[in-house]
Design an enzyme around this catalytic site. Sequence first.
Site, PDB file in Angstrom:
ATOM      1  N   GLY A  12     -25.560 -12.047 -19.147  1.00  0.00           N
ATOM      2  CA  GLY A  12     -25.903 -10.619 -19.127  1.00  0.00           C
ATOM      3  C   GLY A  12     -25.779 -10.027 -17.732  1.00  0.00           C
ATOM      4  O   GLY A  12     -25.353 -10.693 -16.780  1.00  0.00           O
ATOM      5  N   CYS A 155     -38.396  -2.648 -12.813  1.00  0.00           N
ATOM      6  CA  CYS A 155     -37.587  -2.254 -11.640  1.00  0.00           C
ATOM      7  C   CYS A 155     -37.992  -0.881 -11.085  1.00  0.00           C
ATOM      8  O   CYS A 155     -37.768  -0.592  -9.908  1.00  0.00           O
ATOM      9  CB  CYS A 155     -36.103  -2.287 -11.988  1.00  0.00           C
ATOM     10  SG  CYS A 155     -35.671  -1.409 -13.485  1.00  0.00           S
ATOM     11  N   HIS A 269     -32.524   3.084  -8.111  1.00  0.00           N
ATOM     12  CA  HIS A 269     -33.519   4.010  -8.657  1.00  0.00           C
ATOM     13  C   HIS A 269     -34.084   4.850  -7.505  1.00  0.00           C
ATOM     14  O   HIS A 269     -34.611   4.308  -6.531  1.00  0.00           O
ATOM     15  CB  HIS A 269     -34.668   3.250  -9.323  1.00  0.00           C
ATOM     16  CG  HIS A 269     -34.285   2.566 -10.607  1.00  0.00           C
ATOM     17  ND1 HIS A 269     -33.082   2.746 -11.250  1.00  0.00           N
ATOM     18  CD2 HIS A 269     -34.990   1.695 -11.389  1.00  0.00           C
ATOM     19  CE1 HIS A 269     -33.054   2.023 -12.359  1.00  0.00           C
ATOM     20  NE2 HIS A 269     -34.188   1.374 -12.468  1.00  0.00           N
TER      21      HIS A 269
HETATM   22  P1  NAP Z   1     -28.186  -7.927 -20.986  1.00  0.00           P
HETATM   23  O1  NAP Z   1     -27.102  -7.511 -20.071  1.00  0.00           O
HETATM   24  O2  NAP Z   1     -28.251  -7.345 -22.343  1.00  0.00           O
HETATM   25  O3  NAP Z   1     -28.148  -9.569 -21.109  1.00  0.00           O
HETATM   26  C1  NAP Z   1     -28.942 -10.298 -22.006  1.00  0.00           C
HETATM   27  C2  NAP Z   1     -28.693 -11.814 -21.892  1.00  0.00           C
HETATM   28  O4  NAP Z   1     -29.510 -12.472 -22.852  1.00  0.00           O
HETATM   29  C3  NAP Z   1     -27.268 -12.252 -22.199  1.00  0.00           C
HETATM   30  O5  NAP Z   1     -26.997 -13.466 -21.497  1.00  0.00           O
HETATM   31  C4  NAP Z   1     -27.296 -12.540 -23.708  1.00  0.00           C
HETATM   32  O6  NAP Z   1     -26.363 -13.546 -24.088  1.00  0.00           O
HETATM   33  C5  NAP Z   1     -28.695 -13.117 -23.846  1.00  0.00           C
HETATM   34  N1  NAP Z   1     -29.258 -12.826 -25.169  1.00  0.00           N
HETATM   35  C6  NAP Z   1     -29.335 -11.618 -25.786  1.00  0.00           C
HETATM   36  N2  NAP Z   1     -29.926 -11.743 -27.005  1.00  0.00           N
HETATM   37  C7  NAP Z   1     -30.204 -13.056 -27.146  1.00  0.00           C
HETATM   38  C8  NAP Z   1     -30.794 -13.813 -28.202  1.00  0.00           C
HETATM   39  N3  NAP Z   1     -31.232 -13.244 -29.344  1.00  0.00           N
HETATM   40  N4  NAP Z   1     -30.930 -15.153 -28.032  1.00  0.00           N
HETATM   41  C9  NAP Z   1     -30.503 -15.723 -26.890  1.00  0.00           C
HETATM   42  N5  NAP Z   1     -29.945 -15.074 -25.852  1.00  0.00           N
HETATM   43  C10 NAP Z   1     -29.787 -13.741 -25.987  1.00  0.00           C
HETATM   44  O7  NAP Z   1     -29.603  -7.630 -20.338  1.00  0.00           O
HETATM   45  P2  NAP Z   1     -29.954  -7.398 -18.771  1.00  0.00           P
HETATM   46  O8  NAP Z   1     -29.775  -5.984 -18.397  1.00  0.00           O
HETATM   47  O9  NAP Z   1     -29.282  -8.457 -17.983  1.00  0.00           O
HETATM   48  O10 NAP Z   1     -31.532  -7.626 -18.770  1.00  0.00           O
HETATM   49  C11 NAP Z   1     -32.096  -8.927 -18.901  1.00  0.00           C
HETATM   50  C12 NAP Z   1     -33.612  -8.827 -18.763  1.00  0.00           C
HETATM   51  O11 NAP Z   1     -33.930  -8.348 -17.445  1.00  0.00           O
HETATM   52  C13 NAP Z   1     -34.254  -7.843 -19.761  1.00  0.00           C
HETATM   53  O12 NAP Z   1     -35.495  -8.356 -20.179  1.00  0.00           O
HETATM   54  C14 NAP Z   1     -34.402  -6.582 -18.928  1.00  0.00           C
HETATM   55  O13 NAP Z   1     -35.435  -5.769 -19.408  1.00  0.00           O
HETATM   56  C15 NAP Z   1     -34.737  -7.157 -17.559  1.00  0.00           C
HETATM   57  N6  NAP Z   1     -34.397  -6.300 -16.411  1.00  0.00           N
HETATM   58  C16 NAP Z   1     -33.194  -5.666 -16.336  1.00  0.00           C
HETATM   59  C17 NAP Z   1     -32.904  -4.890 -15.209  1.00  0.00           C
HETATM   60  C18 NAP Z   1     -31.597  -4.179 -15.071  1.00  0.00           C
HETATM   61  O14 NAP Z   1     -31.492  -3.397 -14.105  1.00  0.00           O
HETATM   62  N7  NAP Z   1     -30.606  -4.418 -15.918  1.00  0.00           N
HETATM   63  C19 NAP Z   1     -33.827  -4.781 -14.157  1.00  0.00           C
HETATM   64  C20 NAP Z   1     -35.028  -5.477 -14.253  1.00  0.00           C
HETATM   65  C21 NAP Z   1     -35.294  -6.226 -15.378  1.00  0.00           C
HETATM   66  P3  NAP Z   1     -24.920 -13.162 -24.753  1.00  0.00           P
HETATM   67  O15 NAP Z   1     -24.078 -12.608 -23.639  1.00  0.00           O
HETATM   68  O16 NAP Z   1     -24.433 -14.480 -25.253  1.00  0.00           O
HETATM   69  O17 NAP Z   1     -25.199 -12.161 -25.821  1.00  0.00           O
END
Ligand code: NAP
Length: 378
Positions: A12, A155, A269
Site C-alpha cells: 500500500g 496524521c 497537511h
Molecule cells: P492502502 O494504500 O490502501 O494499503 C493497504 C495495504 O493493506 C495494502 O498492502 C493491501 O494489500 C493491504 N490490505 C488491504 N486490505 C487487506 C485485507 N483485507 N487483508 C490483508 N491485507 C489487506 O492504505 P494506506 O494509505 O497505505 O494506509 C495504511 C494504514 O495507514 C491505514 O490504516 C491508514 O489509515 C493509515 N495511515 C495512512 C496515512 C496516509 O497518509 N496514507 C497516514 C497515516 C496513517 P494489497 O495491495 O494486496 O491489496
Amino acid sequence: MKIDVGILGATGEVGQKFVVNLQNHPWFRISALFASERSAGKSYAEALGYGTEASRWFVKSVPEKKVLDMTVAEVGEASGDEADLFFSALPSETARDIEGKIAKEKPVVSTASAYRYFDDSFTYLPGVNESHAKIIEIQRKNRGWKGFVVPQPNCTTIGLALSLKPIHDRFGLERVTMVSMQAVSGAGYAAVSSWAEQRRAQGSSLPEALGYFVAGTFEGNVIPYISGEEEKVKKETVKLLGDFVDGKIIPASFKIACKCNRVPVLDGHTESVFIETKSKCSVDELKEAWKRYRGEPQRLALPTAPKQPIVVTEAVDRPQPRFDCMVEGGMAVVIGGVAANVFENGFQYTVLSHNTELGAAKGAVLAAEYLYSIGMIK
Ligand code: NAP
C-alpha cells in the site's frame, strides 16, 4: 547485528514508504513482506507490477532489487516468527485481528488506528509523549502479550500536537481551534491512484501523472468532510499532551475544536491554528519556544530524528506544502504566520507536517527506534 522486521500491508501507500525507509536502515533489516491475498505468493515486484505500465509503485525512491525479489505472504498467515519487529500499514478493520495476533509474541508499530484508543494504548508521537511509554507494561499485563502494539496518532493530529507541545509546557493552553487543509495522499492508495489513472489515460507516465497537482474528484475542489477525523484529532491531542499518573493518562485540560478539509494537494497537511495561552507571552517568546524545542529523539540522536523538530519561517506566505513539507526529510513541522490576535492571550499560526513521512511510515520508524533504544525491542 540488525533486527529483522516484517511489513504488514507492504504494497500500500504507507507500506511502500516503510520499504524505502527500512531498506538501508542502520538498525533494522526487512525480512518479510505481507499484503492481501491478491498480492500473496507473488514477488514484491510482481505484486506491484513494478517497472510495467500498470505499476502501483509511486514513491520517488527506488526499491532495492533484493526487496523487489522477496515473496509477499498473505497477512493472515503471519505468525510472528518471521521477524523480531513488525511494522503495520494495514487498513484498521484488518489491523485489529492481525496486530493483536502478532503482539502475543512480538512488538508491532502501526500506522493504523485499531489500537489507538484503548486505556492501555501507548499511542506514540516521537518528541511529545515518551513519558507515557510505561503503558506498554500495562498493555502486556492486561492482554497477556509478550509483545505490544504501539500505534501512531492520526496524521492530522501530528502537526498540531507537536506544535502545541512547547507552548503547553511553557505557557499553558486555555483553548485551541484548528482548521485543516489535508493532502489527498492521506486518503490512501485508492484515492491517489484514481487520480493518477485519469492522467495516465491521457498519456502520462506514472511519475508524470503523480506530478500533476490535481485531478479527478479532487480537481479544483475542497471536500469539507473527512469521516471521523475531527473526533480523532480532538481526542488524541489532549491525550498526547496529558500527564501519566498512577498508570493512567490524564488528558490535558484545554478546550479544543477543529474542522477538517480535504484539498487538492498531493502531500502535506496544512493547518490554521488559533490558541489562547494560560500565561501572558509574546509572539517572539512563542517563536523562541518552538525554535529551541528538542525532544527525546534529538537527545538520543535516533537515526531518523530531525535535527530540528520544529522549524519557524518568517516568510509571510509560508509554509506551503509544495515547498516546505520535505524540510528535515519530511520529519519536522514547519510553522509560519505567527501573530497575536484579538483574543486575550490569543495567537494564530500555520503549521505544516508531512502526512506520509512524519505522519505515517517514517514517523513509525522513528517510534520504533525510540522503543529499541529504551530496550523494548530486542
Ligand atoms: P492502502 O494504500 O490502501 O494499503 C493497504 C495495504 O493493506 C495494502 O498492502 C493491501 O494489500 C493491504 N490490505 C488491504 N486490505 C487487506 C485485507 N483485507 N487483508 C490483508 N491485507 C489487506 O492504505 P494506506 O494509505 O497505505 O494506509 C495504511 C494504514 O495507514 C491505514 O490504516 C491508514 O489509515 C493509515 N495511515 C495512512 C496515512 C496516509 O497518509 N496514507 C497516514 C497515516 C496513517 P494489497 O495491495 O494486496 O491489496
